[in-house]
Design an enzyme around this catalytic site. Structure first.
Site, short mmCIF file in Angstrom:
data_model
loop_
_atom_site.label_atom_id
_atom_site.label_comp_id
_atom_site.label_asym_id
_atom_site.label_seq_id
_atom_site.Cartn_x
_atom_site.Cartn_y
_atom_site.Cartn_z
N GLY A 28 0.79 -1.22 0.00
CA GLY A 28 0.00 0.00 0.00
C GLY A 28 0.83 1.28 0.00
CB THR A 44 9.83 2.29 -2.02
OG1 THR A 44 9.60 0.99 -2.54
CG2 THR A 44 11.32 2.47 -1.74
CB SER A 74 7.50 1.37 -6.97
OG SER A 74 6.62 0.48 -6.30
CD GLU A 75 1.92 0.40 -7.46
OE1 GLU A 75 1.81 1.06 -8.52
OE2 GLU A 75 1.73 -0.82 -7.41
CG HIS A 94 -2.58 1.13 -3.68
ND1 HIS A 94 -3.55 0.28 -4.17
CD2 HIS A 94 -1.42 0.44 -3.72
CE1 HIS A 94 -2.98 -0.87 -4.50
NE2 HIS A 94 -1.69 -0.81 -4.23
CG HIS A 96 -2.64 -4.88 -1.50
ND1 HIS A 96 -1.38 -5.42 -1.53
CD2 HIS A 96 -2.63 -3.86 -2.39
CE1 HIS A 96 -0.63 -4.75 -2.40
NE2 HIS A 96 -1.37 -3.80 -2.92
ZN ZN Z 1 -0.45 -2.44 -4.36
#
Ligand code: ZN
Length: 254
Positions: A28, A44, A74-75, A94, A96
């Site tokens: 996330g 990260t 990295s997102e 973000h 999961h």
């Molecule tokens: Zn992810």
């Protein structure tokens, strides 16, 4: 809000996301748009349960680091794409979360009109196609859905939500996961009674008043993710659901 306060707020939201079980390990990422147009984000390879305000990184809208000790997540390309396409959005979360990510892994959107509050708060939650995390592929797959929705399922990956405040973005993540759990429970019970098209229509009108949206925003009738209401239920069955239904009927006949 000052950068220091936002730094603390991101940290608090990260701890909450971890406590709620919406991420495991270093999964996330969370970001906010700053007053100067830059974006502050989580680094990260960082566990959201232990992140500190000093760990956060500031990047520009091209993804270059402006300040901070650590490397940005990295997102961030995905977050920047959302900020570019939605100027009013100030925060992105973000994660999961297990139930909603199960839908994303099963290839199913959360598009059934099952719960009035969810229709009111989010509408349909579409499923974007799979893209490798941390690559432009992922950003491209999300692009068609960003303008029309504030919460997206990412195939075989997770969920991204965004709003005018960090709390709004987190609340959406909370709603999506809660709704995913309810949807799974209705599957276990073996039946789903969907809201009628009339009921859904009334909720759209209420949504418009409640959020002060103009008609196009309130409708959110995205052809890419139509809301499944009482009428279309029978044609919304997937091939797998149909086979399952036939098997149940056949075993009852025997
Ligand atoms: Zn992810």
């Amino acid at each position: 809000m000052s950068e220091e306060k936002l730094r603390q707020e991101i940290t608090d939201i990260c701890h909450l996301v971890y406590r709620k079980g919406y991420v495991a390990s270093t999964d996330g990422n969370v970001s906010v748009r700053l007053y100067d147009g830059n974006v502050m984000c989580t680094p990260t390879r960082c566990n959201k349960g232990f992140v500190k305000p000093s760990d956060l990184v500031v990047i520009d809208m091209h993804g270059n680091k402006v300040r901070g000790e650590r490397k940005q997540s990295s997102e961030m390309a995905m977050h920047l794409q959302i900020y570019r396409m939605r100027p009013e959005i100030q925060a992105v979360v973000h994660a999961h979360p297990a139930a909603a990510t199960a839908f994303a892994a099963a290839g199913l959107p959360l598009n059934k009109a099952l719960i009035s509050e969810v229709v009111l708060a989010v509408g349909c939650i579409p499923l974007a196609q799979y893209g490798t995390p941390g690559t432009p592929e992922l950003t491209e797959e999300l692009r068609p859905y960003i303008s029309g929705h504030d919460a997206l399922l990412m195939s075989n990956h997770g969920v991204v939500t965004y709003g005018k405040t960090l709390e709004d973005a987190f609340n959406l993540m909370d709603t999506v996961e809660h709704f995913a759990k309810i949807s799974i429970y209705t599957k276990i019970l073996g039946r789903e009674r969907l809201l009628s098209p009339d009921d859904v229509e009334k909720l759209w009108v209420q949504r418009q008043k409640y959020f002060g949206l103009d008609e196009s925003e309130a409708q959110r009738k995205d052809p890419l993710c139509p809301m499944t209401d009482g009428v279309s239920e029978t044609i919304s069955l997937t091939r797998g659901e149909l086979i399952d239904l036939i098997e149940r009927v056949v075993s009852n006949i025997k």
